[in-house]
Design an enzyme around this catalytic site. Structure first.
Site, mmCIF file in Angstrom:
data_model
loop_
_atom_site.group_PDB
_atom_site.id
_atom_site.type_symbol
_atom_site.label_atom_id
_atom_site.label_comp_id
_atom_site.label_asym_id
_atom_site.label_seq_id
_atom_site.Cartn_x
_atom_site.Cartn_y
_atom_site.Cartn_z
ATOM 1 N N ASP A 95 8.459 24.997 -46.337
ATOM 2 C CA ASP A 95 7.341 25.317 -45.601
ATOM 3 C C ASP A 95 6.446 23.929 -45.710
ATOM 4 O OD1 ASP A 95 5.457 27.157 -44.218
ATOM 5 O OD2 ASP A 95 4.068 25.987 -45.853
ATOM 6 N N TYR A 137 -0.297 17.970 -44.766
ATOM 7 C CA TYR A 137 0.373 17.689 -46.151
ATOM 8 C C TYR A 137 0.442 16.347 -46.376
ATOM 9 C CZ TYR A 137 0.823 22.685 -46.139
ATOM 10 O OH TYR A 137 0.359 24.188 -45.868
ATOM 11 N N LYS A 192 3.084 22.592 -39.058
ATOM 12 C CA LYS A 192 2.078 23.108 -38.572
ATOM 13 C C LYS A 192 1.454 22.135 -37.785
ATOM 14 C CE LYS A 192 1.839 25.878 -42.746
ATOM 15 N NZ LYS A 192 2.537 25.405 -43.665
ATOM 16 N N HIS A 203 -2.195 25.640 -37.387
ATOM 17 C CA HIS A 203 -2.526 25.677 -38.797
ATOM 18 C C HIS A 203 -3.699 26.465 -39.140
ATOM 19 C CE1 HIS A 203 -2.045 23.120 -42.903
ATOM 20 N NE2 HIS A 203 -2.472 24.516 -43.046
#
Length: 324
Positions: free
Chosen positions: A50, A55, A80, A111
């Site tokens: 994931d 990120y 996302k 997200h």
């Protein structure tokens, strides 16, 4: 006492596809750590990774996948859509695909149900002159979802879903959706079980995914006396109980670690008996309700406890007005 029955290793999404019940989370993994964590996780049996554009480590995730030697078609990859791309879903997806070094995702999520407007302060975390988040309060999430349905039709993603969506926001989407979200990824653990959301999503055929299933570094969850008693009774670690709790609820779980032994341990789940589940299910209602992730976007996202639980003015989610 160890219970022999094993919980499921996968669940079926509403599009008929299978998703592994335990995946490796990659949020807050430091640069230089993610590639090795992904590579190691795949070597010990994980088949679900994931990630997310925000990120800012998707290139490393892609390197880990490539170096693992595991065929791409055997790996369930999630990413996302970030908040500054709600009006440019396809563009955001293409960036992620390029970073990961793949031509498709198994799952693509919105997200947050919040649009941020990129400006000179930051392309990802834009601010207003007063220091608040540069949010677009007029943006209609139904338009975001329409574009998500378009990328699904393009074949670049096999399934689409959402993340951090409360019941009012899902209800808003349901007014126009042609494709029901396959997944809703939210913060879930015994201190924040979100039972109402769980029941609602089940009624719509939406699987929940749990992020922060172990709480966080500063969370008292892993030291909770009730949890420690359940772990001792079952002969496993508290982390195993927390991960197993979600799978026993029929929820996909995404523990994050970059430590080899913990990555290995986090893949293990056990069957919990009714007494254990009753205790875990009641922790929040018995006064332990708390979240570990509450970004300050500046408006109500429809979760009954969103305002840090201690805010006496926390709104009634049934009275939330979804913008757009």
């Amino acid at each position: 006492m160890t219970i022999d029955a094993e919980p499921p290793t996968s669940f079926r999404m509403n599009n008929g596809q299978s998703i592994p019940s335990v995946g490796l989370g990659t949020w807050q993994a430091k640069p230089g750590e993610v590639k090795d964590a992904v590579k190691y996780a795949l070597s010990v049996g994980y088949r679900h990774i994931d990630g997310a554009l925000i990120y800012q480590n998707e290139e490393e995730v892609g390197q880990g996948v490539k170096e693992s030697g595991v065929p791409r078609e055997e790996i369930f990859l999630t990413s996302k859509l970030w908040n500054t791309y709600h009006d440019r879903v396809s563009e955001c997806l293409d960036q992620t695909l390029k970073s990961l070094g793949t031509d498709y995702l198994d799952l693509y999520l919105v997200h947050w149900p919040v649009r941020l407007v990129a400006n000179d302060t930051s392309p990802l975390f834009p601010l207003n002159p007063d220091g608040s988040r540069a949010t677009d309060r007029s943006w209609n999430q139904q338009e975001t979802w329409r574009q998500m349905e378009e990328v699904l039709a393009s074949g670049k993603v096999k399934a689409i879903g959402v993340s951090n969506f409360s019941i009012p926001y899902l209800e808003h989407l349901s007014q126009t959706w042609k494709v029901v979200p396959a997944i809703n990824q939210v913060e879930l653990h015994p201190y924040n079980p979100q039972h109402g959301l769980h029941e609602y999503c089940k009624s719509k055929g939406i699987l929940l995914e749990a992020y922060c299933p172990l709480g966080s570094t500063n969370s008292p969850l892993l030291g909770d006396e009730e949890l420690l008693r359940i772990a001792k009774k079952n002969g496993v670690s508290p982390a195993t109980i927390l991960i197993s709790y979600q799978v026993n609820r029929g929820i996909v779980v995404l523990p994050k670690s970059v430590t080899a032994q913990r990555i290995t341990d986090n893949l293990k789940t056990i069957k919990l008996d009714e007494d254990d589940m009753k205790v875990l299910n009641s922790m929040a209602a018995n006064g332990k309700q708390q979240r570990v992730n509450t970004p300050l976007f500046g408006w109500d996202l429809g979760f009954h406890d969103w305002y840090g639980v201690g805010n006496k003015d926390a709104p009634n989610p049934e009275a939330v007005t979804v913008r757009g």
